[in-house]
Write a protein that holds these residues in place. Structure first.
Motif, PDB file in Angstrom:
ATOM      1  N   ILE A  87      -9.762   8.901   0.575  1.00 31.93           N
ATOM      2  CA  ILE A  87      -9.451   9.400  -0.692  1.00 31.93           C
ATOM      3  C   ILE A  87      -8.133   8.897  -1.381  1.00 31.93           C
ATOM      4  N   ILE A  88      -7.368   8.452  -0.186  1.00 31.20           N
ATOM      5  CA  ILE A  88      -6.121   7.763  -0.860  1.00 31.20           C
ATOM      6  C   ILE A  88      -6.325   6.685  -1.354  1.00 31.20           C
ATOM      7  N   THR A  89      -7.329   5.595  -0.846  1.00 24.94           N
ATOM      8  CA  THR A  89      -7.793   4.200  -1.170  1.00 24.94           C
ATOM      9  C   THR A  89      -8.441   4.701  -2.680  1.00 24.94           C
ATOM     10  N   LEU A  90      -9.219   5.629  -2.700  1.00 22.07           N
ATOM     11  CA  LEU A  90     -10.020   5.903  -3.787  1.00 22.07           C
ATOM     12  C   LEU A  90      -8.935   6.204  -5.032  1.00 22.07           C
ATOM     13  N   LEU A  91      -8.115   7.045  -4.760  1.00 26.46           N
ATOM     14  CA  LEU A  91      -7.104   7.334  -5.755  1.00 26.46           C
ATOM     15  C   LEU A  91      -6.306   6.314  -6.238  1.00 26.46           C
ATOM     16  N   ILE A  92      -6.144   5.278  -5.476  1.00 24.29           N
ATOM     17  CA  ILE A  92      -5.093   4.117  -5.822  1.00 24.29           C
ATOM     18  C   ILE A  92      -5.895   3.265  -6.757  1.00 24.29           C
ATOM     19  N   TRP A  93      -7.162   2.778  -6.171  1.00 22.27           N
ATOM     20  CA  TRP A  93      -7.818   1.686  -6.494  1.00 22.27           C
ATOM     21  C   TRP A  93      -9.061   1.987  -7.379  1.00 22.27           C
ATOM     22  N   PHE A 111       0.865  -1.108  -0.106  1.00 20.19           N
ATOM     23  CA  PHE A 111      -0.038  -0.047  -0.117  1.00 20.19           C
ATOM     24  C   PHE A 111       0.822   1.102   0.050  1.00 20.19           C
ATOM     25  N   ALA A 112       1.856   1.231   0.911  1.00 21.66           N
ATOM     26  CA  ALA A 112       2.772   2.181   0.839  1.00 21.66           C
ATOM     27  C   ALA A 112       3.527   2.789  -0.324  1.00 21.66           C
ATOM     28  N   GLU A 113       4.011   1.563  -0.880  1.00 22.62           N
ATOM     29  CA  GLU A 113       4.512   1.670  -2.236  1.00 22.62           C
ATOM     30  C   GLU A 113       3.648   2.083  -3.269  1.00 22.62           C
ATOM     31  N   ARG A 115       1.681  11.787  -3.883  1.00 17.10           N
ATOM     32  CA  ARG A 115       2.752  12.434  -3.027  1.00 17.10           C
ATOM     33  C   ARG A 115       2.537  13.820  -2.896  1.00 17.10           C
ATOM     34  N   GLN A 116       2.125  14.458  -4.134  1.00 17.04           N
ATOM     35  CA  GLN A 116       1.823  16.107  -3.912  1.00 17.04           C
ATOM     36  C   GLN A 116       0.745  16.291  -3.071  1.00 17.04           C
ATOM     37  N   MET A 117      -0.445  15.525  -3.074  1.00 15.62           N
ATOM     38  CA  MET A 117      -1.417  15.610  -2.163  1.00 15.62           C
ATOM     39  C   MET A 117      -1.012  15.463  -0.454  1.00 15.62           C
ATOM     40  N   ASN A 118      -0.132  14.617  -0.331  1.00 14.05           N
ATOM     41  CA  ASN A 118       0.164  14.424   1.125  1.00 14.05           C
ATOM     42  C   ASN A 118       1.366  15.004   1.446  1.00 14.05           C
ATOM     43  N   ARG A 119       1.936  15.997   0.540  1.00 15.25           N
ATOM     44  CA  ARG A 119       3.424  16.534   1.184  1.00 15.25           C
ATOM     45  C   ARG A 119       3.317  17.234   2.309  1.00 15.25           C
ATOM     46  N   ASN A 170       2.762   7.015  -6.811  1.00 14.71           N
ATOM     47  CA  ASN A 170       1.801   7.881  -7.226  1.00 14.71           C
ATOM     48  C   ASN A 170       2.209   9.295  -7.090  1.00 14.71           C
ATOM     49  N   ALA A 171       2.580  10.182  -8.162  1.00 18.93           N
ATOM     50  CA  ALA A 171       3.089  11.549  -8.125  1.00 18.93           C
ATOM     51  C   ALA A 171       1.935  12.440  -7.450  1.00 18.93           C
TER      52      ALA A 171
END
Lengths: 449, 111
Positions: free
Chosen positions: B103-109, B8-10, B19-23, B15-16
């Motif tokens: 939202i992170i899970t939504l963006l990944i999957w 999950f972390a990877e 990374r931007q969102m979570n900076r 995901n650029a």
């Protein structure tokens, strides 16, 4: 293990009291006084408050058992079943729209009384639109401002009511204890004054001490009972003849003016505005996240889970603001604001009855789960109070409007029928749609700064 | 479970846009399976997510659920909202942080 960010008891009190203290409560106090027959209205508010203490203890147990922002959705799903839970949650959430619409109506009345040149509907459009716009931009009224607003409202009501009661000659003491034919209805509508005290439970995850929710609700109920009880007494002192109350659409402004003259009048205009705008803000924020969560579990169309560039569920928020606006303008056009009060009191009465059943049911189904707080009088007293709430809820719904029509009952039955049809026929279709891995579509328009 | 969290972390770190969102989102998330005595964690710092196992002193967010539910959520086979609304996934912390995780899970999957 400690969590870093925790909310204090003060926030539990102010959130519970603040959400219950809507501007529509001023008109609800008038209605309670009318049914109670005048000076004895305080008895109706006290009895309603006493019953609600039991309901608060039910919510405290449920919240301790399942501390979740999804609150009633989780409790009803565990205590009943998924479909019923969804119907109840949707109807319950729609009371937020009732309250926002009712507050918009009260706000329009107050502003129109203060600035007659501007029509009331324009105030509704501008002020509701402003709050919706601010929410869409991700601008929130901070918790601290909401805390201050709640405290100022309750203190204002207590102070100006005491001034009025000090100035006015008191009626015959027997009138304070008069029990008339409308007392049951007065108690049923008295429930509306406290409506929303339990909306603090979705914050349960943010309190380190689970007991803060129960303590906060109890303190808030006490403050609401005192502030609105005194306000109702002040109203009946100003209007000893109950018939004169019927035409009062801005009772809070009259009380303010009688207490402190023109300063009191404008102060109450300001208080009405901040109270209504806090209700708009809190209601739209909470309900839009609830709609978002339902869309994420595919119980609502996926477009309701759309987030804008400020990470706000924009479609959900616009839908709720739009519904509130339509309802508020409809009430403005017809003047039938009591339908919203009766419908709100009715739905909440039924939900309070349900809370007693859920506590009873979950004590059996999940007996071994830890409960930081245990409800009062379970099972028999709690179920008895639940039965009373059932009757009070039905009583509020059966209250007729001027033409002798139980408009609130018709309104809530239609709403429930629509929600039931939706949950039975539409939700299974939404859930059966195969997920597309549409991360790009689901992604907000831009990333957060 | 650690492997699932590391994957999950990877996925987050590659995901650029994430990374931007979570900076500016620095958080420690404790993950506590209710049916096992283990404790796991995720940290977010300057846009990068790390996963690990072991005690956590002060978490911003605590997530409690059965082992299988946690694995399903962090491997993308189950939306976190589904067990959350069913009361099978409990959280302690800020709702904003919870929504961010959703939202992170939504963006990944996706959905």
């Amino acid at each position: 293990m400690a969590t870093r960010q925790v909310l204090p008891l003060r926030t539990a009190v102010s959130t519970s009291a603040g959400l219950a203290s809507a501007a529509i409560n001023f008109l609800a106090c008038v209605e309670v006084a009318e049914y109670a027959g005048g000076s004895s209205a305080w008895i109706a508010l006290l009895v309603a408050g006493g019953l609600i203490v039991f309901s608060a203890s039910n919510f405290a147990e449920l919240s301790g058992l399942y501390p979740s922002a999804a609150a009633i959705r989780v409790w009803t799903r565990k205590g009943l079943n998924d479909r019923l839970s969804l119907i109840i949650s949707l109807v319950y959430a729609s009371t937020v729209v009732f309250v926002i619409a009712a507050d918009a109506f009260v706000l329009a009345q107050a502003f129109h009384a203060a600035v007659p040149a501007v029509p009331g509907w324009l105030w509704i459009v501008v002020l509701l639109g402003t709050i919706a716009w601010a929410n869409l931009r991700g601008i929130r009224v901070s918790g601290k401002i909401q805390d201050i607003n709640g405290a100022v409202l309750l203190m204002t009501l207590i102070v100006i009511s005491l001034i009025i009661l000090g100035k006015t000659s008191w009626p015959d003491p027997s009138q304070f204890f008069h029990i008339g034919g409308g007392t049951f209805q007065a108690i049923a509508l008295g429930v509306f004054i406290y409506v929303g005290f339990e909306w603090v439970t979705p914050l349960a995850e943010e309190f380190d001490d689970a007991r803060a929710i129960s303590r906060g609700m109890y303190i808030a109920l006490g403050l609401i009972a005192v502030a609105f009880g005194l306000f109702t007494m002040a109203l009946t002192a100003i209007f000893p003849h109950i018939k004169a109350l019927e035409s009062t659409m801005v009772p809070q402004l009259i009380v303010g003016q009688k207490a402190l003259g023109i300063v009191g009048f404008w102060w109450m205009v300001l208080i009405t505005m901040t109270t209504a705008m806090t209700t708009f803000n809190g209601g739209l924020f909470t309900a839009s996240r609830f709609v978002y969560a339902l869309a994420r579990e595919k119980a609502l169309p996926r477009r309701m889970a759309h987030l804008n560039k400020h990470w706000v569920p924009a479609n959900a928020l616009l839908l709720l603001a739009g519904l509130s606006l339509i309802l508020a303008l409809g009430v403005m056009a017809t003047g039938q604001y009591t339908v919203l009060i009766n419908a709100g009191a009715g739905v909440e009465g039924l939900v309070y009855a349900l809370s007693a059943w859920l506590v009873f049911s979950l004590r059996k189904r999940e007996a071994s789960k830890p409960r930081p707080f245990r409800a009062l009088g379970v099972p028999w007293i709690a179920l008895g109070v639940g039965a009373v709430f059932l009757l009070l809820g039905l009583g509020a719904l059966l209250t007729t409007t001027a033409g002798g029509i139980p408009a609130a009952l018709i309104f809530v039955v239609i709403l429930t029928a629509v929600m039931t049809g939706y949950v039975w026929f539409i939700v299974p279709r939404l859930k059966s749609v195969k997920s597309s891995n549409s991360a790009v579509k689901a992604e907000p328009e831009e990333t957060i700064k | 479970m650690l492997l699932t969290l590391e994957q999950f972390a990877e996925a987050c770190n590659t995901n650029a846009r994430l990374r931007q969102m979570n900076r500016d989102w620095s958080r420690t998330i404790a993950i506590l399976p209710t049916d096992r005595p283990e404790v796991f964690w995720l940290t977010s710092k300057e846009g990068f997510i790390q996963a690990g196992q072991g005690p956590v002193n002060a978490a911003d967010l605590q997530i409690r659920a059965d082992h299988d539910i946690i694995v399903a959520v962090f491997s993308g086979t189950l939306s976190p909202t589904e067990p959350y609304n069913a009361g099978d996934l409990l959280v302690k912390g800020s709702q904003d942080d919870l929504m961010r995780l959703d939202i992170i899970t939504l963006l990944i999957w996706g959905e």
